[in-house]
Design an enzyme around this catalytic site. Structure first.
Site, PDB file in Angstrom:
ATOM      1  N   ARG A  74      33.256  52.174  19.597  1.00 36.29           N
ATOM      2  CA  ARG A  74      32.465  50.916  19.587  1.00 36.29           C
ATOM      3  C   ARG A  74      33.333  49.662  19.614  1.00 36.29           C
ATOM      4  O   ARG A  74      32.872  48.563  19.289  1.00 36.29           O
ATOM      5  CB  ARG A  74      31.527  50.845  18.378  1.00 36.29           C
ATOM      6  CG  ARG A  74      30.504  51.954  18.352  1.00 36.29           C
ATOM      7  CD  ARG A  74      29.290  51.558  17.544  1.00 36.29           C
ATOM      8  NE  ARG A  74      28.315  52.616  17.584  1.00 36.29           N
ATOM      9  CZ  ARG A  74      28.271  53.626  16.710  1.00 36.29           C
ATOM     10  NH1 ARG A  74      29.143  53.679  15.729  1.00 36.29           N
ATOM     11  NH2 ARG A  74      27.359  54.551  16.828  1.00 36.29           N
ATOM     12  N   LYS A 128      36.202  39.297  31.107  1.00 34.48           N
ATOM     13  CA  LYS A 128      35.424  40.219  31.948  1.00 34.48           C
ATOM     14  C   LYS A 128      36.186  41.531  32.015  1.00 34.48           C
ATOM     15  O   LYS A 128      37.350  41.557  32.424  1.00 34.48           O
ATOM     16  CB  LYS A 128      35.260  39.661  33.365  1.00 34.48           C
ATOM     17  CG  LYS A 128      34.162  38.629  33.489  1.00 34.48           C
ATOM     18  CD  LYS A 128      33.922  38.282  34.953  1.00 34.48           C
ATOM     19  CE  LYS A 128      32.833  37.235  35.087  1.00 34.48           C
ATOM     20  NZ  LYS A 128      32.660  36.790  36.490  1.00 34.48           N
ATOM     21  N   GLU A 131      43.476  32.299  44.247  1.00 34.77           N
ATOM     22  CA  GLU A 131      42.646  31.998  43.063  1.00 34.77           C
ATOM     23  C   GLU A 131      43.072  30.665  42.426  1.00 34.77           C
ATOM     24  O   GLU A 131      42.251  29.972  41.832  1.00 34.77           O
ATOM     25  CB  GLU A 131      42.723  33.128  42.028  1.00 34.77           C
ATOM     26  CG  GLU A 131      42.197  34.471  42.514  1.00 34.77           C
ATOM     27  CD  GLU A 131      40.662  34.559  42.684  1.00 34.77           C
ATOM     28  OE1 GLU A 131      39.929  33.695  42.168  1.00 34.77           O
ATOM     29  OE2 GLU A 131      40.221  35.514  43.356  1.00 34.77           O
ATOM     30  N   LYS A 155      40.411  27.647  33.690  1.00 36.86           N
ATOM     31  CA  LYS A 155      39.496  28.773  33.503  1.00 36.86           C
ATOM     32  C   LYS A 155      39.034  28.858  32.050  1.00 36.86           C
ATOM     33  O   LYS A 155      37.844  29.061  31.779  1.00 36.86           O
ATOM     34  CB  LYS A 155      40.149  30.093  33.962  1.00 36.86           C
ATOM     35  CG  LYS A 155      39.179  31.233  33.824  1.00 36.86           C
ATOM     36  CD  LYS A 155      39.496  32.431  34.662  1.00 36.86           C
ATOM     37  CE  LYS A 155      38.388  33.467  34.436  1.00 36.86           C
ATOM     38  NZ  LYS A 155      38.638  34.730  35.077  1.00 36.86           N
ATOM     39  N   GLU A 186      28.610  33.649  31.880  1.00 41.82           N
ATOM     40  CA  GLU A 186      28.251  33.285  33.243  1.00 41.82           C
ATOM     41  C   GLU A 186      26.756  33.084  33.445  1.00 41.82           C
ATOM     42  O   GLU A 186      26.131  33.711  34.297  1.00 41.82           O
ATOM     43  CB  GLU A 186      28.784  34.357  34.217  1.00 41.82           C
ATOM     44  CG  GLU A 186      28.891  33.833  35.640  1.00 41.82           C
ATOM     45  CD  GLU A 186      29.637  34.775  36.563  1.00 41.82           C
ATOM     46  OE1 GLU A 186      30.764  35.167  36.242  1.00 41.82           O
ATOM     47  OE2 GLU A 186      29.065  35.104  37.615  1.00 41.82           O
ATOM     48  N   ARG A 225      30.173  28.897  34.561  1.00 39.18           N
ATOM     49  CA  ARG A 225      31.207  29.882  34.953  1.00 39.18           C
ATOM     50  C   ARG A 225      31.015  30.355  36.387  1.00 39.18           C
ATOM     51  O   ARG A 225      31.956  30.829  37.021  1.00 39.18           O
ATOM     52  CB  ARG A 225      31.200  31.070  33.977  1.00 39.18           C
ATOM     53  CG  ARG A 225      32.348  32.035  34.252  1.00 39.18           C
ATOM     54  CD  ARG A 225      32.573  33.019  33.135  1.00 39.18           C
ATOM     55  NE  ARG A 225      33.683  33.892  33.463  1.00 39.18           N
ATOM     56  CZ  ARG A 225      34.282  34.700  32.606  1.00 39.18           C
ATOM     57  NH1 ARG A 225      33.877  34.757  31.365  1.00 39.18           N
ATOM     58  NH2 ARG A 225      35.296  35.463  33.002  1.00 39.18           N
ATOM     59  N   ASN A 237      33.143  31.554  41.042  1.00 38.80           N
ATOM     60  CA  ASN A 237      32.851  32.466  42.156  1.00 38.80           C
ATOM     61  C   ASN A 237      32.981  31.765  43.505  1.00 38.80           C
ATOM     62  O   ASN A 237      32.591  32.324  44.531  1.00 38.80           O
ATOM     63  CB  ASN A 237      31.430  33.040  42.008  1.00 38.80           C
ATOM     64  CG  ASN A 237      31.341  33.969  40.812  1.00 38.80           C
ATOM     65  OD1 ASN A 237      32.298  34.669  40.503  1.00 38.80           O
ATOM     66  ND2 ASN A 237      30.215  33.943  40.122  1.00 38.80           N
ATOM     67  N   HIS A 266      33.655  33.615  46.696  1.00 34.26           N
ATOM     68  CA  HIS A 266      33.565  35.045  46.405  1.00 34.26           C
ATOM     69  C   HIS A 266      32.326  35.726  46.989  1.00 34.26           C
ATOM     70  O   HIS A 266      32.333  36.935  47.174  1.00 34.26           O
ATOM     71  CB  HIS A 266      33.627  35.287  44.892  1.00 34.26           C
ATOM     72  CG  HIS A 266      35.026  35.201  44.352  1.00 34.26           C
ATOM     73  ND1 HIS A 266      35.782  34.057  44.446  1.00 34.26           N
ATOM     74  CD2 HIS A 266      35.822  36.116  43.733  1.00 34.26           C
ATOM     75  CE1 HIS A 266      36.968  34.271  43.894  1.00 34.26           C
ATOM     76  NE2 HIS A 266      37.016  35.508  43.454  1.00 34.26           N
ATOM     77  N   HIS A 298      33.660  38.750  48.773  1.00 38.55           N
ATOM     78  CA  HIS A 298      33.414  40.145  48.379  1.00 38.55           C
ATOM     79  C   HIS A 298      32.805  40.939  49.531  1.00 38.55           C
ATOM     80  O   HIS A 298      33.171  42.095  49.764  1.00 38.55           O
ATOM     81  CB  HIS A 298      32.474  40.209  47.168  1.00 38.55           C
ATOM     82  CG  HIS A 298      33.196  40.043  45.863  1.00 38.55           C
ATOM     83  ND1 HIS A 298      32.564  39.632  44.709  1.00 38.55           N
ATOM     84  CD2 HIS A 298      34.489  40.229  45.516  1.00 38.55           C
ATOM     85  CE1 HIS A 298      33.450  39.574  43.723  1.00 38.55           C
ATOM     86  NE2 HIS A 298      34.626  39.923  44.189  1.00 38.55           N
ATOM     87  N   HIS A 316      41.634  41.132  48.429  1.00 43.29           N
ATOM     88  CA  HIS A 316      40.765  40.187  47.726  1.00 43.29           C
ATOM     89  C   HIS A 316      41.192  38.734  47.988  1.00 43.29           C
ATOM     90  O   HIS A 316      40.368  37.890  48.329  1.00 43.29           O
ATOM     91  CB  HIS A 316      40.818  40.511  46.226  1.00 43.29           C
ATOM     92  CG  HIS A 316      39.944  39.634  45.399  1.00 43.29           C
ATOM     93  ND1 HIS A 316      38.569  39.753  45.399  1.00 43.29           N
ATOM     94  CD2 HIS A 316      40.234  38.594  44.555  1.00 43.29           C
ATOM     95  CE1 HIS A 316      38.059  38.838  44.587  1.00 43.29           C
ATOM     96  NE2 HIS A 316      39.053  38.130  44.063  1.00 43.29           N
TER      97      HIS A 316
HETATM   98  N1  GLY Z   1      36.793  35.841  38.234  1.00 45.84           N
HETATM   99  C1  GLY Z   1      35.759  34.962  37.871  1.00 45.84           C
HETATM  100  C2  GLY Z   1      35.456  34.956  36.410  1.00 45.84           C
HETATM  101  O1  GLY Z   1      36.209  35.482  35.624  1.00 45.84           O
HETATM  102  O2  GLY Z   1      34.449  34.428  36.021  1.00 45.84           O
END
Ligand code: GLY
Length: 343
Positions: free
Chosen positions: A111, A133, A175, A217, A227, A231, A235, A238, A242, A252
């Protein structure tokens, strides 16, 4: 290498300390006497053996094809075999794939146990390791299974970038350009003015770019960790990127680079972005060695946008630009985007 001021992400699962310029050799200062298990991949282990010697290490395979639940199960098995309990710390040392998998395995084992990250690629230093993330791909869908969970610390050791192929640095730069284009016109201008130093991997300039990117960031994640709004700015490029990555298999960074140029063109039509701003973006990306043109007809990638996490029913939260340094989020119908791409 100068140690830049620390950057913090304050998330629901805890505070993350991000150190730019801190050497991997100082890892023990951050593990505070706890039992520490390093997760890394074969490439990183080979390049940085001397720095990892003496550490309890789990080695996973290299590449996107290992970013799945099978690898996560392998890590769980290794942790169980070694009788690792909840007081231990898992440290991912590697690129974005290692960072995402380590974070997911740590956040779900018993957990959730603490984890730290030592990103070894530029892309991972400026993006994957920051913001919590974590996750893996599933049945061909990118990052489909995962959780938001903040690493306790992120060590960005610029020395670790020295063994990277030029192409990997180039892709990481995409990025950084993204962060500059949506939020920081000064960083954008700095990159334009210091293009030669960036391409030449001037360590002080690279460290400054990493630190500024991470600060941008972290500032966004601190206001919208999960997000649900701001946030989504991260993207930028992206949605198309993507789909392009999925359709053509290009990297990428290159896919996002082309995606950003397309998004800028769409911004010209939808929000009056001056053509001169798109030209600046294209020039910067091109100057850094990134791709700016679609390698296949737009209609080919339109189809791949169907399953996108940025989608809400039939609309996509798309990132457009008002100016360089001023991104904003605008919902656009999936069909309209597909038609625009395919025309
Ligand atoms: N790569 C975009 C984010 O971490 O929100």
């Amino acid at each position: 290498m100068t140690l830049h001021p620390p950057v913090y992400v304050d998330g629901k699962t805890g505070r993350s300390l991000i150190l730019v310029g801190e050497p991997l050799a100082n890892l023990r200062r951050h593990t505070a006497g706890r039992r520490t298990i390093v997760v890394t991949d074969q490439n990183v282990k080979r390049h940085w053996k001397h720095l990892l010697d003496g550490l309890d290490t789990i080695v996973i395979g290299c590449g996107e094809k290992y970013k799945n639940l099978v690898t996560v199960e392998f890590i769980y098995d290794q942790l169980i075999n070694r009788q690792v309990d909840r007081s231990a710390l898992l440290v991912g040392v590697g690129g974005g794939i290692v960072c995402d998998i380590t974070g997911f395995a740590a956040s779900t084992y018993m957990r959730g146990i603490s984890f730290g990250l030592v990103p070894t690629s530029l892309l991972a230093q400026v993006d994957a390791s920051v913001g919590g993330k974590t996750g893996v791909n599933h049945r061909g869908f990118k990052n489909m299974i995962g959780v938001f969970s903040q690493p306790e610390f992120v060590i960005c050791d610029l020395e670790l970038l020295s063994t990277l192929p030029a192409e990997e640095i180039t892709c990481g730069l995409a990025e950084i350009v993204k962060h500059a284009t949506v939020c920081d016109q000064k960083l954008f201008a700095f990159m334009e003015e210091n293009m030669d130093a960036v391409i030449g991997r001037d360590p002080e300039v690279l460290a400054r770019l990493v630190h500024r990117s991470v600060t941008i960031k972290a500032g966004i994640v601190n206001r919208d960790e999960k997000e649900s709004g701001l946030r989504r700015l991260l993207n930028f490029g992206h949605t198309f990127g993507h789909a392009l990555e999925k359709t053509t298999g290009i990297s990428h960074g290159r896919a996002v680079s082309i995606g950003m140029v397309l998004a800028a063109r769409l911004s010209q039509e939808l929000s009056g972005l001056p053509a001169e701003a798109t030209a600046r973006l294209e020039n910067l990306l091109h100057g850094l060695g990134l791709s700016t043109r679609l390698p296949v007809p737009g209609s080919k990638i339109a189809q791949a946008m169907v399953l996108d996490k940025k989608r809400k029913q039939n609309a996509i939260f798309f990132v457009l630009l008002r100016a360089i340094g001023q991104g904003y989020i605008h919902q656009i119908g999936l069909k309209s985007l597909q038609q625009w791409l395919a025309r």
